[in-house]
Design a protein around this motif. Sequence first.
Motif, PDB file in Angstrom:
ATOM      1  N   GLN A  79     -32.473 -22.090 -26.749  1.00 27.62           N
ATOM      2  CA  GLN A  79     -33.760 -21.400 -26.700  1.00 27.62           C
ATOM      3  C   GLN A  79     -33.578 -19.943 -27.112  1.00 27.62           C
ATOM      4  OE1 GLN A  79     -36.435 -23.160 -25.706  1.00 27.62           O
ATOM      5  NE2 GLN A  79     -38.024 -21.608 -25.415  1.00 27.62           N
ATOM      6  N   SER A  80     -34.389 -19.493 -28.065  1.00 26.66           N
ATOM      7  CA  SER A  80     -34.314 -18.095 -28.491  1.00 26.66           C
ATOM      8  C   SER A  80     -34.843 -17.199 -27.384  1.00 26.66           C
ATOM      9  CB  SER A  80     -35.129 -17.890 -29.768  1.00 26.66           C
ATOM     10  OG  SER A  80     -35.325 -16.513 -30.001  1.00 26.66           O
ATOM     11  N   TYR A  83     -37.851 -14.993 -29.352  1.00 22.80           N
ATOM     12  CA  TYR A  83     -39.042 -15.712 -29.810  1.00 22.80           C
ATOM     13  C   TYR A  83     -39.597 -16.676 -28.750  1.00 22.80           C
ATOM     14  CZ  TYR A  83     -37.755 -13.946 -34.404  1.00 22.80           C
ATOM     15  OH  TYR A  83     -37.457 -13.130 -35.468  1.00 22.80           O
ATOM     16  N   VAL A  87     -34.553 -22.786 -30.951  1.00 25.51           N
ATOM     17  CA  VAL A  87     -33.953 -22.284 -32.194  1.00 25.51           C
ATOM     18  C   VAL A  87     -34.078 -23.329 -33.307  1.00 25.51           C
ATOM     19  CG1 VAL A  87     -31.831 -21.416 -33.242  1.00 25.51           C
ATOM     20  CG2 VAL A  87     -32.345 -20.865 -30.867  1.00 25.51           C
ATOM     21  N   SER A  88     -34.025 -24.618 -32.933  1.00 24.47           N
ATOM     22  CA  SER A  88     -34.144 -25.671 -33.957  1.00 24.47           C
ATOM     23  C   SER A  88     -35.493 -25.585 -34.679  1.00 24.47           C
ATOM     24  CB  SER A  88     -33.974 -27.050 -33.315  1.00 24.47           C
ATOM     25  OG  SER A  88     -34.911 -27.228 -32.271  1.00 24.47           O
ATOM     26  N   LEU A  90     -37.288 -22.781 -35.079  1.00 25.13           N
ATOM     27  CA  LEU A  90     -37.212 -21.593 -35.933  1.00 25.13           C
ATOM     28  C   LEU A  90     -36.441 -21.891 -37.212  1.00 25.13           C
ATOM     29  CD1 LEU A  90     -36.364 -18.777 -33.351  1.00 25.13           C
ATOM     30  CD2 LEU A  90     -38.394 -18.890 -34.791  1.00 25.13           C
ATOM     31  N   VAL A  91     -35.294 -22.559 -37.046  1.00 27.22           N
ATOM     32  CA  VAL A  91     -34.443 -22.852 -38.204  1.00 27.22           C
ATOM     33  C   VAL A  91     -35.159 -23.795 -39.176  1.00 27.22           C
ATOM     34  CG1 VAL A  91     -32.316 -24.015 -38.906  1.00 27.22           C
ATOM     35  CG2 VAL A  91     -32.280 -22.410 -37.002  1.00 27.22           C
ATOM     36  N   ALA A 273     -32.713 -11.354 -35.856  1.00 28.16           N
ATOM     37  CA  ALA A 273     -31.986 -11.694 -34.625  1.00 28.16           C
ATOM     38  C   ALA A 273     -30.901 -10.668 -34.339  1.00 28.16           C
ATOM     39  CB  ALA A 273     -31.378 -13.093 -34.755  1.00 28.16           C
ATOM     40  N   ASP A 278     -30.418 -11.073 -30.427  1.00 23.35           N
ATOM     41  CA  ASP A 278     -30.630 -12.431 -29.927  1.00 23.35           C
ATOM     42  C   ASP A 278     -29.385 -13.254 -30.266  1.00 23.35           C
ATOM     43  OD1 ASP A 278     -31.490 -14.927 -29.219  1.00 23.35           O
ATOM     44  OD2 ASP A 278     -33.523 -14.638 -29.974  1.00 23.35           O
ATOM     45  N   VAL A 281     -29.605 -17.074 -31.283  1.00 24.31           N
ATOM     46  CA  VAL A 281     -29.999 -17.363 -32.670  1.00 24.31           C
ATOM     47  C   VAL A 281     -28.862 -17.018 -33.629  1.00 24.31           C
ATOM     48  CG1 VAL A 281     -31.637 -16.770 -34.493  1.00 24.31           C
ATOM     49  CG2 VAL A 281     -32.433 -17.000 -32.140  1.00 24.31           C
ATOM     50  N   ASP A 284     -26.111 -19.680 -33.671  1.00 24.38           N
ATOM     51  CA  ASP A 284     -26.497 -20.918 -34.366  1.00 24.38           C
ATOM     52  C   ASP A 284     -26.590 -20.721 -35.875  1.00 24.38           C
ATOM     53  OD1 ASP A 284     -26.619 -22.425 -32.059  1.00 24.38           O
ATOM     54  OD2 ASP A 284     -28.691 -21.885 -31.651  1.00 24.38           O
TER      55      ASP A 284
END
Length: 315
Positions: A79-80, A83, A87-88, A90-91, A273, A278, A281, A284
């Motif tokens: 989890q970011s 944001y 994160v998945s 976001l990516v 990030a 962050d 993020v 990852d």
Amino acid sequence: MLRLVISRLVSLAVTLLAVSLAIFLIMEVLPGDPAAIMLGTAAREDTLAALRQELGLDQPALVRYLEWIGGLMHGDLGQSITYKMPVSTLVAERMNVTLPLSLLAILISTALALPLGVAAASRRDGAVDRAVLVFSQLGVAVPNFWIGLLFILFFSTWLGWFPAGGFPGWSSGIWPAFQALLLPALALALPQAAVLTRVTRSATLEVIGADFVRTARAKGVDKGGTLRRHVVPNALIPVTTILGLQLSFFFGGAILVENVFNLPGLGRLAYQALNQRDLVVIKDIVLIFSGLVIVVNFIVDIGYALLDPRLRGRS
């Protein structure tokens, strides 16, 4: 060939594991408090403790690493903190920009470099060869972000042919999205095209001087036929190797180019990030960029073996 593929797959898995371990050790185990880095040294102790608990930093390092790797295998990147979303997600959103941008840049770079390199080698010391050498020297010397700024000034501000930045999204249509990506892809591609042109020229010159090429010409094969049938296929072997090595520069260069053109891609996410500390993020994204380069180099290795039968024999 099957043995070669299996050995490369094992090598790929080991390399990915080693890279993930190195990233984890640097980000979470080396001296320093990740929670303090993210919140700053002025943060209160109870706030730091809450963040450490949220990130799982109160657990042993081995447990955290195994949980991270286990989550990655199930598509859970964590989890970011900034944001407040996975994160998945976001990516996946940013990949819709970075992946087409990188692929377009690779296509442009290869489409420019191969014909220019072969043309320069086949007309050695002529006007075409000198012009190609000037292009390659300029391309190597000028950084991609400066090329991007020049493109914005010339094609966007002066001529008004392309947008100066931003990305309208694929939902607005393929042509507007392609227009938004073309200038960044060109800025990303030209320096790498210059390097690849020099490599192609050198490889082609080396093959042109080989005995089997002279034999083909002595048997009456014309210059164009010799280039198509004998020179270019053999010159592609070292070119393919260099192309695989260049892919890391395409992904790395996307960080600068996406920020110049204000593109909401993975590179811009990494930059944001980093500014917002962050670490979830950043960790990852570094692994994703590393994984992409490793996987693409695996594909290049297989392609290299397909082009060169001697490698298949050795395997």
